[in-house]
Scaffold this motif. Structure first.
Motif, PDB file in Angstrom:
ATOM      1  N   ARG A 207       0.831  -1.212   0.000  1.00  0.00           N
ATOM      2  CA  ARG A 207       0.000   0.000   0.000  1.00  0.00           C
ATOM      3  C   ARG A 207       0.867   1.264   0.000  1.00  0.00           C
ATOM      4  O   ARG A 207       0.511   2.263   0.616  1.00  0.00           O
ATOM      5  CB  ARG A 207      -0.928   0.015   1.219  1.00  0.00           C
ATOM      6  CG  ARG A 207      -2.013  -1.053   1.197  1.00  0.00           C
ATOM      7  CD  ARG A 207      -2.990  -0.850   2.341  1.00  0.00           C
ATOM      8  NE  ARG A 207      -4.013  -1.883   2.408  1.00  0.00           N
ATOM      9  CZ  ARG A 207      -5.178  -1.829   1.762  1.00  0.00           C
ATOM     10  NH1 ARG A 207      -5.443  -0.795   0.994  1.00  0.00           N
ATOM     11  NH2 ARG A 207      -6.058  -2.804   1.885  1.00  0.00           N
ATOM     12  N   LEU A 208       1.996   1.236  -0.664  1.00  0.00           N
ATOM     13  CA  LEU A 208       2.878   2.401  -0.704  1.00  0.00           C
ATOM     14  C   LEU A 208       2.132   3.618  -1.259  1.00  0.00           C
ATOM     15  O   LEU A 208       1.458   3.541  -2.289  1.00  0.00           O
ATOM     16  CB  LEU A 208       4.101   2.109  -1.572  1.00  0.00           C
ATOM     17  CG  LEU A 208       5.008   0.969  -1.093  1.00  0.00           C
ATOM     18  CD1 LEU A 208       6.150   0.765  -2.074  1.00  0.00           C
ATOM     19  CD2 LEU A 208       5.533   1.225   0.313  1.00  0.00           C
ATOM     20  N   ASP A 209       2.233   4.738  -0.533  1.00  0.00           N
ATOM     21  CA  ASP A 209       1.562   5.985  -0.901  1.00  0.00           C
ATOM     22  C   ASP A 209       0.041   5.831  -0.929  1.00  0.00           C
ATOM     23  O   ASP A 209      -0.656   6.645  -1.553  1.00  0.00           O
ATOM     24  CB  ASP A 209       2.048   6.504  -2.261  1.00  0.00           C
ATOM     25  CG  ASP A 209       3.467   7.037  -2.193  1.00  0.00           C
ATOM     26  OD1 ASP A 209       3.770   7.797  -1.256  1.00  0.00           O
ATOM     27  OD2 ASP A 209       4.284   6.675  -3.068  1.00  0.00           O
ATOM     28  N   GLY A 210      -0.469   4.807  -0.260  1.00  0.00           N
ATOM     29  CA  GLY A 210      -1.911   4.609  -0.187  1.00  0.00           C
ATOM     30  C   GLY A 210      -2.494   5.243   1.064  1.00  0.00           C
ATOM     31  O   GLY A 210      -1.992   6.270   1.550  1.00  0.00           O
ATOM     32  N   ASP A 211      -3.555   4.646   1.587  1.00  0.00           N
ATOM     33  CA  ASP A 211      -4.156   5.148   2.811  1.00  0.00           C
ATOM     34  C   ASP A 211      -4.737   3.976   3.596  1.00  0.00           C
ATOM     35  O   ASP A 211      -4.623   2.820   3.186  1.00  0.00           O
ATOM     36  CB  ASP A 211      -5.219   6.218   2.536  1.00  0.00           C
ATOM     37  CG  ASP A 211      -6.378   5.702   1.678  1.00  0.00           C
ATOM     38  OD1 ASP A 211      -6.710   4.501   1.769  1.00  0.00           O
ATOM     39  OD2 ASP A 211      -6.958   6.506   0.921  1.00  0.00           O
ATOM     40  N   ASN A 212      -5.363   4.300   4.720  1.00  0.00           N
ATOM     41  CA  ASN A 212      -5.903   3.269   5.616  1.00  0.00           C
ATOM     42  C   ASN A 212      -7.278   2.804   5.136  1.00  0.00           C
ATOM     43  O   ASN A 212      -8.281   2.911   5.853  1.00  0.00           O
ATOM     44  CB  ASN A 212      -5.978   3.800   7.051  1.00  0.00           C
ATOM     45  CG  ASN A 212      -6.795   5.078   7.172  1.00  0.00           C
ATOM     46  OD1 ASN A 212      -6.839   5.879   6.243  1.00  0.00           O
ATOM     47  ND2 ASN A 212      -7.439   5.275   8.313  1.00  0.00           N
ATOM     48  N   ALA A 213      -7.316   2.228   3.960  1.00  0.00           N
ATOM     49  CA  ALA A 213      -8.579   1.798   3.351  1.00  0.00           C
ATOM     50  C   ALA A 213      -9.250   0.685   4.141  1.00  0.00           C
ATOM     51  O   ALA A 213     -10.446   0.429   3.956  1.00  0.00           O
ATOM     52  CB  ALA A 213      -8.331   1.342   1.916  1.00  0.00           C
TER      53      ALA A 213
ATOM     54  N   PRO B  14     -11.311   9.390   9.121  1.00  0.00           N
ATOM     55  CA  PRO B  14     -10.687  10.033   7.960  1.00  0.00           C
ATOM     56  C   PRO B  14      -9.686   9.109   7.272  1.00  0.00           C
ATOM     57  O   PRO B  14      -9.163   8.162   7.864  1.00  0.00           O
ATOM     58  CB  PRO B  14      -9.973  11.233   8.590  1.00  0.00           C
ATOM     59  CG  PRO B  14      -9.642  10.777   9.982  1.00  0.00           C
ATOM     60  CD  PRO B  14     -10.798   9.910  10.400  1.00  0.00           C
ATOM     61  N   ARG B  15      -9.440   9.392   5.985  1.00  0.00           N
ATOM     62  CA  ARG B  15      -8.375   8.697   5.259  1.00  0.00           C
ATOM     63  C   ARG B  15      -7.040   9.277   5.701  1.00  0.00           C
ATOM     64  O   ARG B  15      -6.837  10.494   5.683  1.00  0.00           O
ATOM     65  CB  ARG B  15      -8.522   8.895   3.748  1.00  0.00           C
ATOM     66  CG  ARG B  15      -9.791   8.348   3.126  1.00  0.00           C
ATOM     67  CD  ARG B  15      -9.930   6.842   3.301  1.00  0.00           C
ATOM     68  NE  ARG B  15     -10.658   6.507   4.520  1.00  0.00           N
ATOM     69  CZ  ARG B  15     -10.644   5.321   5.104  1.00  0.00           C
ATOM     70  NH1 ARG B  15      -9.896   4.352   4.601  1.00  0.00           N
ATOM     71  NH2 ARG B  15     -11.345   5.097   6.178  1.00  0.00           N
ATOM     72  N   LYS B  16      -6.128   8.394   6.087  1.00  0.00           N
ATOM     73  CA  LYS B  16      -4.806   8.827   6.533  1.00  0.00           C
ATOM     74  C   LYS B  16      -3.765   8.322   5.537  1.00  0.00           C
ATOM     75  O   LYS B  16      -3.707   7.122   5.268  1.00  0.00           O
ATOM     76  CB  LYS B  16      -4.499   8.288   7.927  1.00  0.00           C
ATOM     77  CG  LYS B  16      -5.296   8.950   9.039  1.00  0.00           C
ATOM     78  CD  LYS B  16      -4.961   8.301  10.380  1.00  0.00           C
ATOM     79  CE  LYS B  16      -5.590   9.063  11.545  1.00  0.00           C
ATOM     80  NZ  LYS B  16      -4.886  10.324  11.811  1.00  0.00           N
TER      81      LYS B  16
END
Length: 261
Positions: free
Chosen positions: A117-123, A129-131
C-alpha cells in the motif's frame, strides 16, 4: 537470568503452548500521530501528547528503543530500563511528526509498514478520515534515520482467515518486498488487527522472521506472538504508570504459568 529469544528452527509441527521465556520489558503500541479529534478507533495521539509520554518515560529512567534493539538486549539479559516502541501501519505522519520527537528524546522505534500500500491510505478502516501512508522514499528515510522498518503484511488483512496463497503472499511476499526496498534484512512482523493463531505463527516463523508482535495473544505468547500495550491520546502520566505496573504483573503471571506448565 538472560532471556532466550533465539527463534526455533522452521517446522511444520504445531507450536507448543509453552516456549522460551518472554521478554519482561514493556512493548508500547502506537499508530498515527496527528489530530485525534476525528478518530473513532482511538489510535491517534497528538504530537503534544506523544512528547509528554516520551518525557514521562525518560523521567522514569526508561528509554524507548526498536524491537530489534530490545530483542538483542533481552537475549543478553540487559533489557532493564528499555521500552519497545512500535508504530503500526506506516502512516506518513510518523516521519513528519513522530520521528523528530523520538530524536529529541533520544529514542528509537520499530515502524511496521505495508509495502503493498505504498503511498496509499488506511482503506481497511471503514470509519474515520483517510490517513496517508508512507511511500518508498518515506520508508527509506525512516530506515536511514535509525528506525527499524518491519512488516505489517502487504495490505493489512486478517491472516487468520486468509487462504494459504494469501497468507504466503502477505507474510513472505512482504518481507521480500521490504528487503528489496530498504536493502537490509527484515526481522520483524506485526499481525494486522493483532489476530494470530498457530497456523499464522508457523508461516511467520518459516518465512525467516526473527520475532512477531501481536496485542494480547494469551497462551500463544512467545517470540512470535509478543504482547503489546496500546498507548492512546488519553494516556496521561498516571495512566502510563498504571499500564506499566499492569504489564509487569502480567509478565510475572506468564512466567509462573510457563514454569508450572
Amino acid at each position: 537470568m538472560p532471556v532466550d529469544l533465539t527463534p526455533p528452527a522452521p517446522s511444520a509441527e504445531p507450536l507448543p503452548r509453552t516456549g522460551p521465556p518472554r521478554p519482561s520489558a514493556w512493548i508500547a503500541m502506537y499508530h498515527s500521530v496527528g489530530d485525534p479529534t476525528d478518530d473513532p478507533y482511538r489510535v491517534t495521539v497528538s504530537p503534544d501528547r506523544l512528547a509528554a509520554q516520551l518525557r514521562w518515560l525518560r523521567r522514569q529512567g526508561l528509554r524507548g528503543v526498536s524491537m530489534r534493539h530490545l530483542m538483542d538486549a533481552c537475549a543478553r539479559g540487559e533489557e532493564h530500563g528499555l521500552v519497545g516502541l512500535t508504530f503500526d501501519d506506516g502512516y506518513r505522519d510518523f516521519v513528519d511528526l513522530a520521528l523528530p520527537l523520538l530524536r529529541h528524546h533520544d529514542c528509537t522505534a520499530t515502524l511496521f509498514v505495508l509495502p503493498g500500500r505504498l503511498d496509499g491510505d488506511n482503506a481497511w478502516d471503514p470509519l474515520g478520515p483517510r490517513k496517508p501512508l508512507l511511500g518508498a522514499d518515506g520508508i527509506r528515510h525512516a530506515a536511514a534515520s535509525g528506525v527499524e522498518v518491519a512488516s505489517h503484511g502487504l495490505t493489512h488483512v486478517d491472516l487468520t482467515t486468509a487462504d494459504e496463497e494469501t497468507l504466503r503472499r502477505e507474510v513472505s511476499g512482504s518481507r521480500a518486498a521490504l528487503t528489496g526496498l530498504t536493502g537490509t534484512e527484515v526481522g520483524g512482523f506485526c499481525y494486522p488487527y493483532g489476530h494470530v493463531d498457530e497456523r499464522v505463527i508457523t508461516a511467520v516463523r518459516n518465512a525467516g522472521y526473527r520475532y512477531a508482535c501481536a496485542i494480547a495473544p494469551g497462551p500463544l505468547t512467545g517470540p512470535y506472538a509478543l504482547p503489546r500495550v496500546h498507548i492512546g491520546q488519553n494516556d496521561s502520566a498516571s495512566r502510563l504508570r498504571l499500564k506499566l505496573w499492569t504489564n509487569r504483573l502480567r509478565h510475572r503471571a506468564l512466567d509462573r504459568s510457563a514454569v508450572t506448565g
